[in-house]
Each structure stands twice: as structure tokens, then as C-alpha cells.
Design an enzyme around this catalytic site. Structure first.
Site, PDB file in Angstrom:
ATOM      1  CE  LYS A   1      11.818   6.309   7.408  1.00  0.00           C
ATOM      2  NZ  LYS A   1      11.679   5.218   6.275  1.00  0.00           N
TER       3      LYS A   1
ATOM      4  CB  THR B   1       0.417   7.915   2.480  1.00  0.00           C
ATOM      5  OG1 THR B   1       0.942   8.370   3.869  1.00  0.00           O
ATOM      6  CG2 THR B   1       1.331   8.078   1.223  1.00  0.00           C
TER       7      THR B   1
ATOM      8  CG  ASP C   1       3.393  -4.990   3.193  1.00  0.00           C
ATOM      9  OD1 ASP C   1       3.168  -5.170   4.538  1.00  0.00           O
ATOM     10  OD2 ASP C   1       3.315  -3.922   2.654  1.00  0.00           O
TER      11      ASP C   1
ATOM     12  CG  ASN D   1       6.035  11.923  27.568  1.00  0.00           C
ATOM     13  OD1 ASN D   1       6.199  11.696  28.724  1.00  0.00           O
ATOM     14  ND2 ASN D   1       5.370  12.604  27.172  1.00  0.00           N
TER      15      ASN D   1
ATOM     16  CB  ILE E   1       5.333   5.563  -0.360  1.00  0.00           C
ATOM     17  CG1 ILE E   1       4.829   6.743   0.070  1.00  0.00           C
ATOM     18  CG2 ILE E   1       6.508   5.695  -1.598  1.00  0.00           C
ATOM     19  CD1 ILE E   1       5.733   7.566   0.768  1.00  0.00           C
TER      20      ILE E   1
ATOM     21  CG  ASP F   1       8.233  -8.690  10.494  1.00  0.00           C
ATOM     22  OD1 ASP F   1       8.936  -7.573  10.332  1.00  0.00           O
ATOM     23  OD2 ASP F   1       7.339  -8.253  11.288  1.00  0.00           O
TER      24      ASP F   1
ATOM     25  NE  ARG G   1      -0.550   1.061   4.677  1.00  0.00           N
ATOM     26  CZ  ARG G   1      -0.819   0.823   5.849  1.00  0.00           C
ATOM     27  NH1 ARG G   1      -1.637  -0.043   6.587  1.00  0.00           N
ATOM     28  NH2 ARG G   1      -0.147   1.587   6.959  1.00  0.00           N
TER      29      ARG G   1
ATOM     30  CE1 TYR H   1       9.326   7.283   9.710  1.00  0.00           C
ATOM     31  CE2 TYR H   1       9.521   9.607   9.621  1.00  0.00           C
ATOM     32  CZ  TYR H   1       9.351   8.368   8.907  1.00  0.00           C
ATOM     33  OH  TYR H   1       8.985   8.313   7.674  1.00  0.00           O
TER      34      TYR H   1
ATOM     35  CG  ASN I   1       8.545  16.318  12.717  1.00  0.00           C
ATOM     36  OD1 ASN I   1       8.156  17.516  12.965  1.00  0.00           O
ATOM     37  ND2 ASN I   1       7.725  15.608  12.150  1.00  0.00           N
TER      38      ASN I   1
HETATM   39  P1  NAD Z   1       2.131   2.921   5.057  1.00  0.00           P
HETATM   40  O1  NAD Z   1       2.212   2.720   6.318  1.00  0.00           O
HETATM   41  O2  NAD Z   1       1.056   3.362   4.010  1.00  0.00           O
HETATM   42  O3  NAD Z   1       2.876   1.898   4.361  1.00  0.00           O
HETATM   43  C1  NAD Z   1       4.059   0.820   4.773  1.00  0.00           C
HETATM   44  C2  NAD Z   1       4.160  -0.431   4.360  1.00  0.00           C
HETATM   45  O4  NAD Z   1       5.144  -1.060   4.948  1.00  0.00           O
HETATM   46  C3  NAD Z   1       2.791  -1.164   4.988  1.00  0.00           C
HETATM   47  O5  NAD Z   1       2.087  -1.712   3.822  1.00  0.00           O
HETATM   48  C4  NAD Z   1       3.361  -1.984   5.872  1.00  0.00           C
HETATM   49  O6  NAD Z   1       2.560  -3.352   5.865  1.00  0.00           O
HETATM   50  C5  NAD Z   1       4.636  -2.251   5.500  1.00  0.00           C
HETATM   51  N1  NAD Z   1       5.611  -2.716   6.482  1.00  0.00           N
HETATM   52  C6  NAD Z   1       5.608  -2.128   7.699  1.00  0.00           C
HETATM   53  N2  NAD Z   1       6.281  -2.987   8.538  1.00  0.00           N
HETATM   54  C7  NAD Z   1       6.888  -3.981   7.869  1.00  0.00           C
HETATM   55  C8  NAD Z   1       7.637  -4.920   8.193  1.00  0.00           C
HETATM   56  N3  NAD Z   1       8.237  -5.180   9.301  1.00  0.00           N
HETATM   57  N4  NAD Z   1       7.933  -5.814   7.007  1.00  0.00           N
HETATM   58  C9  NAD Z   1       7.609  -5.639   5.972  1.00  0.00           C
HETATM   59  N5  NAD Z   1       6.394  -4.714   5.657  1.00  0.00           N
HETATM   60  C10 NAD Z   1       6.298  -3.723   6.602  1.00  0.00           C
HETATM   61  O7  NAD Z   1       3.459   4.176   4.896  1.00  0.00           O
HETATM   62  P2  NAD Z   1       3.849   5.110   3.487  1.00  0.00           P
HETATM   63  O8  NAD Z   1       3.489   6.511   3.848  1.00  0.00           O
HETATM   64  O9  NAD Z   1       3.685   4.568   2.301  1.00  0.00           O
HETATM   65  O10 NAD Z   1       5.554   5.199   3.803  1.00  0.00           O
HETATM   66  C11 NAD Z   1       6.504   4.331   3.020  1.00  0.00           C
HETATM   67  C12 NAD Z   1       7.907   4.855   3.402  1.00  0.00           C
HETATM   68  O11 NAD Z   1       7.800   6.259   3.162  1.00  0.00           O
HETATM   69  C13 NAD Z   1       8.021   4.792   5.020  1.00  0.00           C
HETATM   70  O12 NAD Z   1       9.617   4.007   5.010  1.00  0.00           O
HETATM   71  C14 NAD Z   1       7.962   5.783   5.351  1.00  0.00           C
HETATM   72  O13 NAD Z   1       8.843   6.245   6.638  1.00  0.00           O
HETATM   73  C15 NAD Z   1       8.454   6.715   4.194  1.00  0.00           C
HETATM   74  N6  NAD Z   1       7.936   8.255   4.412  1.00  0.00           N
HETATM   75  C16 NAD Z   1       6.727   8.421   4.145  1.00  0.00           C
HETATM   76  C17 NAD Z   1       6.130   9.687   4.115  1.00  0.00           C
HETATM   77  C18 NAD Z   1       4.762  10.109   3.914  1.00  0.00           C
HETATM   78  O14 NAD Z   1       4.443  11.471   4.050  1.00  0.00           O
HETATM   79  N7  NAD Z   1       3.992   9.218   3.790  1.00  0.00           N
HETATM   80  C19 NAD Z   1       7.233  10.852   4.586  1.00  0.00           C
HETATM   81  C20 NAD Z   1       8.444  10.524   4.398  1.00  0.00           C
HETATM   82  C21 NAD Z   1       8.798   9.249   4.547  1.00  0.00           C
END
Ligand code: NAD
Length: 452
Positions: free
Chosen positions: A361, A393, A245, A303, A226, A268, A224, A357, A351
Site C-alpha cells: 500500500k 467490511t 472481479d 513467520n 468497498i 484475475d 463486494r 500489506y 501495522n
Molecule cells: P474485500 O475483501 O471485501 O473485497 C475485495 C475484492 O477484491 C473481492 O471482491 C475480491 O474477490 C477482489 N479481488 C481480490 N483479488 C483479486 C484479483 N486478483 N483480481 C480481481 N479481483 C480480486 O475487501 P475490502 O475491504 O472491500 O477492500 C477493498 C480495498 O480497500 C482493498 O484494496 C483493501 O486493501 C483496501 N482497504 C480496505 C480497508 C478496510 O478497512 N476494509 C482498509 C484499508 C484499505
């Protein structure tokens, strides 16, 4: 969660009201579609600081945009005069400033850009080309670094969905995939970036339509958000995509894989043997490894229980290190391979509530910078990262309204990015012709105010 403000400002009353109130007026960005794959208009190629030695003209010609060339203010092209006066629609301006070595020559940068900026269309591009900083010439280094300040400032003031980026390069062919990306609708949400490109030009012909044909790409967290967009974009580019996933997301992973003619792998990524299991699943190896899976467990450090710290560090950083090491050690990434990890502007700027986080990153960026030269030398594999800003997202839809609105507007394009913006940037880094792009952390953030 739809950006209703963006839709409202696209209407006549919305434009009127927001202008009267002095509110942000985000422009609807033109993104890539199969029907409209290129920018619409001409490309103006300018040079400042004397002849550069780059053989740029053939590379720019291959972008498909009709090109006009001007050197140091002298018109050599047919439409140049009209365009300078603002009558020709400019899709893009490329300013070659690689020959700028002192402050006097820097004035030519101003002289070149000043008269043409008004003619750049909405969603147009300004790409400045710079040289690597010369450690033996502090005047050259000063003015080449000055280009960064210029580009980042211009990105903040140019408006109308237009982007401004700087590419440091020494060889035009080595930078072709990068220039094509920046001069296309695929880079709609990439602005204010400085991208370093090495000198290694691709050997052999490049398929610019289906660059990943015959290649296998694995996307972690691909079920799902990105990750699903990345999977889709890599499949569009011809790759066989493996959507990895967690078991809980099995159904979604299979659905995405089936739609793209790929396959799903439920695993995982924090499992100690994840790398070995991926290698076993792909006995012929893989070409593109996208570390996208990521989680947040926000809380201020005072916390934050240890479990929230370690779960985020484990998914976002430790598993990236472990699987990368395992797959490289097994030789599972074929020569010409690409690793693209996912950082975040939270890791670059920090942040509140995200020490875990942000640490994870920032760690990704450190991994990329250290591993990139060795992975290329020892395995022929490049290692880069994308650093998304505010992307629309589920992750960001869950953010409280006020913070979400601030996140969306606090960037030069005054809107959130879409998953496809991160996916297009990933596809450029995964491109077989991007072998000279290595060790880069490229933000996809509309030039966020955070840590810009
Ligand atoms: P999301 O939560 O919509 O999707 C993340 C996906 O990773 C999910 O399908 C989840 O099941 C999978 N996942 C989580 N833990 C896992 C594991 N242990 N093993 C396998 N799969 C696993 O998140 P997103 O918003 O699509 O983000 C994708 C990436 O982009 C992440 O690394 C996030 O940190 C990064 N990111 C997102 C944003 C944003 O604005 N959405 C900004 C900066 C960075």
C-alpha cells in the site's frame, strides 16, 4: 458486523453511562442521501491574513448553502452577529488563510476561528484554505505549514462528528469540486486531511448532478465490500460501470453489475495480460479506472513464508502497476481520464503483522506521486489514491473482537467508516471537474490515530 456501541451511545441511557465512565461518545454521522444531499445550515466565510486574491464567493455560493462573509473580524453579513454569539446553526466554516505570511497574521486565524467554533453544528465542517509553501520565503512556509498542525489538532478536539480539513490552492474555480465535496455530507469520514489542488480550472460546463454521464468506469474487486460501494456511487453519478472481479466471485459481480445497469468482467487482475484483456473488452476506451482489488495475508515477517509476501504484493501493487502501464500505453484511458488507486493507512503508518500489506500500500502511494504529473502531461489523466482506515467490511469483520473495537474507536470520530465513505471520496477524485487534484493520497479514516 454492526457497530452496537455506536447504536448504544445514541440512546439516552447510553449517552449517560458512557459520559459517566469517560468512554468515547461517537456521534452518528450525517451521510449523503438523495433526500438530504446538502449540509443543513449556514456557511460562514472568514478571511485571515488580509485579502487573498481568491475569487471564492461565487464558488461558495454555488454550494447552495446560505453564506455569510466576515473579513478580519468585521461583520458584513446580516446574520453574522447572531451566528457569532451561537444562535445561528453553522453547517460549515470556511477560513481563507491563503494570505497569512507571518506569525502575526497567524493570530488572525485564531481570532477568526475562536469565537465561531461553538456555533458549528454536529456533523458540520471546518475547511481552512492555505497557500502552497513558498520556497523563497521561510516565514510564509513556516506559517502555512503551521496551518497543518492547527487543522490536525482541531480535528482531534472538535468532536460531535465535525470534520476539519486543509486545502492548499491558488485558484478557487479549480478547487470547486473539492470544496463541494468537503462542504457536503459526502465527506463525513474525511478529517484531518491536507489536500493540494492545482490551478487548472475545468474548461466547459460541468454537470454537477450526473458528472459521469456518458463515461465508462472500471472497478477492480467490484463484486463486494468497498468496490461494490464504489461501483454503486459511480453509477449514481451517471457512469456505465464495469465490475471486474475474480472468476470465483462471478455471481456477485454479475449481481452488482445488473443492479447498476453496468457489465461484469471476470478476470484475475494478476494475470500477465490483464491490461490487454480489459482494453479488448472496452474497445472504445474508458474514463475512470479504480484499482480497488486487494488482499491481506497477515503474519509477522519472521513467520511469513515467501508465498504470503508475493501474493499480497502481486494483487495490491504489481497488478496495479502492470494494468496501469498497459492501459496507458494502449491509449485506453481517454483524455480527461481518472485513475484512483487504493492505498491504506497501514501503508502510511505501518501495522504489526502487515509488512507485506503495508509495503504494497505504501508502494501504491509512491506510484501515485511519481506517475501523476507524467500521466497528466502525456495522457491528460489524473492519478490519485484513497487510503482507507478502519472500514466496516467483511475484511474488518474477520478481525478479532478486541482489535476490531480498538480499530473502530482509535480515530477522531470514534467509529469505523462505511464503504460508501471511500466510494464518495473516490467519486470526487473521479469527477470531471477534479482535474486539478493530482498526485494526492487522501485518507478516509476519520483521522485515525495511526500515523496521523
Ligand atoms: P474485500 O475483501 O471485501 O473485497 C475485495 C475484492 O477484491 C473481492 O471482491 C475480491 O474477490 C477482489 N479481488 C481480490 N483479488 C483479486 C484479483 N486478483 N483480481 C480481481 N479481483 C480480486 O475487501 P475490502 O475491504 O472491500 O477492500 C477493498 C480495498 O480497500 C482493498 O484494496 C483493501 O486493501 C483496501 N482497504 C480496505 C480497508 C478496510 O478497512 N476494509 C482498509 C484499508 C484499505
Amino acid at each position: 458486523m454492526a457497530d452496537r456501541y455506536l447504536s448504544f451511545t445514541a440512546t439516552a441511557p447510553g449517552r449517560f453511562l458512557t459520559a459517566r465512565l469517560g468512554l468515547p461518545q461517537p456521534a452518528a454521522l450525517s451521510r449523503w442521501t438523495a433526500e438530504r444531499p446538502a449540509l443543513d445550515g449556514h456557511l460562514l466565510h472568514l478571511t485571515a491574513g488580509g485579502p487573498s486574491g481568491l475569487d471564492l464567493a461565487p464558488v461558495l455560493a454555488r454550494t447552495g448553502l446560505p453564506t455569510t462573509t466576515e473579513t478580519a473580524g468585521a461583520d458584513t453579513g446580516t446574520e453574522a452577529a447572531g451566528a457569532t454569539a451561537g444562535t445561528t446553526r453553522r453547517a460549515a466554516v470556511v477560513l481563507d488563510a491563503t494570505g497569512v505570511r507571518d506569525v502575526d497574521a497567524l493570530a488572525e486565524v485564531h481570532a477568526a476561528l475562536h469565537p465561531v467554533l461553538r456555533s458549528v453544528a454536529a456533523s458540520g465542517r471546518v475547511v481552512v484554505l492555505g497557500a502552497p509553501l513558498d520556497a523563497r520565503d521561510h516565514h510564509q512556509a513556516a506559517v502555512q505549514q503551521a496551518l497543518e498542525g492547527l487543522v490536525r489538532s482541531l480535528g482531534k478536539e472538535i468532536g460531535r462528528g465535525r470534520t476539519v480539513n486543509l486545502v492548499r490552492l491558488t485558484d478557487a474555480s479549480a478547487a470547486e469540486s473539492t470544496l463541494r465535496f468537503l462542504l457536503s455530507p459526502k465527506s463525513a469520514y474525511v478529517s484531518g486531511q491536507v489536500i493540494g489542488v492545482g490551478a487548472e480550472a475545468p474548461d466547459g460546463p460541468v454537470d454537477w448532478i450526473l458528472p459521469l454521464i456518458g463515461r465508462t468506469a472500471l472497478v477492480t474487486g467490484g463484486a463486494r465490500g468497498i468496490g461494490a460501494a464504489v461501483a454503486e456511487t459511480l453509477a449514481r453519478d451517471g457512469a456505465h460501470v464495469v465490475v471486474l472481479d475474480v472468476p470465483q466471485a462471478e455471481e456477485d459481480a454479475h449481481r452488482v453489475a445488473a443492479r447498476l445497469g453496468g457489465s461484469a468482467l471476470t478476470l484475475d487482475i494478476t494475470a500477465a495480460d490483464a491490461g490487454e484483456r480489459i482494453a479488448a473488452e472496452l474497445p472504445d476506451g474508458l474514463d475512470v479506472l479504480i484499482h480497488n482489488a486487494g488482499i491481506t495475508r497477515d503474519r509477522r515477517l519472521v513467520n511469513m513464508p515467501a508465498e504470503r509476501w508475493s501474493s499480497v504484493l502481486d494483487v495490491n501493487l504489481a497488478s496495479v502497476l502492470r494494468t496501469t502501464d498497459a492501459l496507458l500505453a494502449k491509449g485506453a484511458l481517454r483524455t480527461g481520464g481518472r485513475i484512483v488507486a487504493t492505498a491504506s493507512i497501514a501503508g502510511l503508518a505501518g501495522n504489526a503483522g502487515q509488512t507485506n500489506y503495508g509495503a504494497s500500500k505504501a508502494g501504491v502511494a509512491g506510484l501515485v506521486r511519481s506517475l501523476a504529473p507524467r500521466a497528466l502531461a502525456e495522457h491528460g489523466v489524473t492519478v490519485n489514491a484513497v487510503a482507507p482506515g478502519f472500514i466496516e467490511t467483511r475484511m474488518t469483520a474477520a478481525v478479532p473482537l478486541f482489535i476490531r473495537e480498538a480499530g473502530r474507536r482509535m480515530n477522531s470520530l470514534a467509529q469505523g467508516g462505511l464503504p460508501v465513505d471511500v466510494a464518495e471520496t473516490t467519486a470526487w477524485l473521479a469527477h470531471p471537474a477534479s482535474g486539478a487534484v493530482n498526485g494526492q493520497v487522501v485518507r478516509v479514516c476519520g483521522q485515525s490515530l495511526l500515523g496521523a
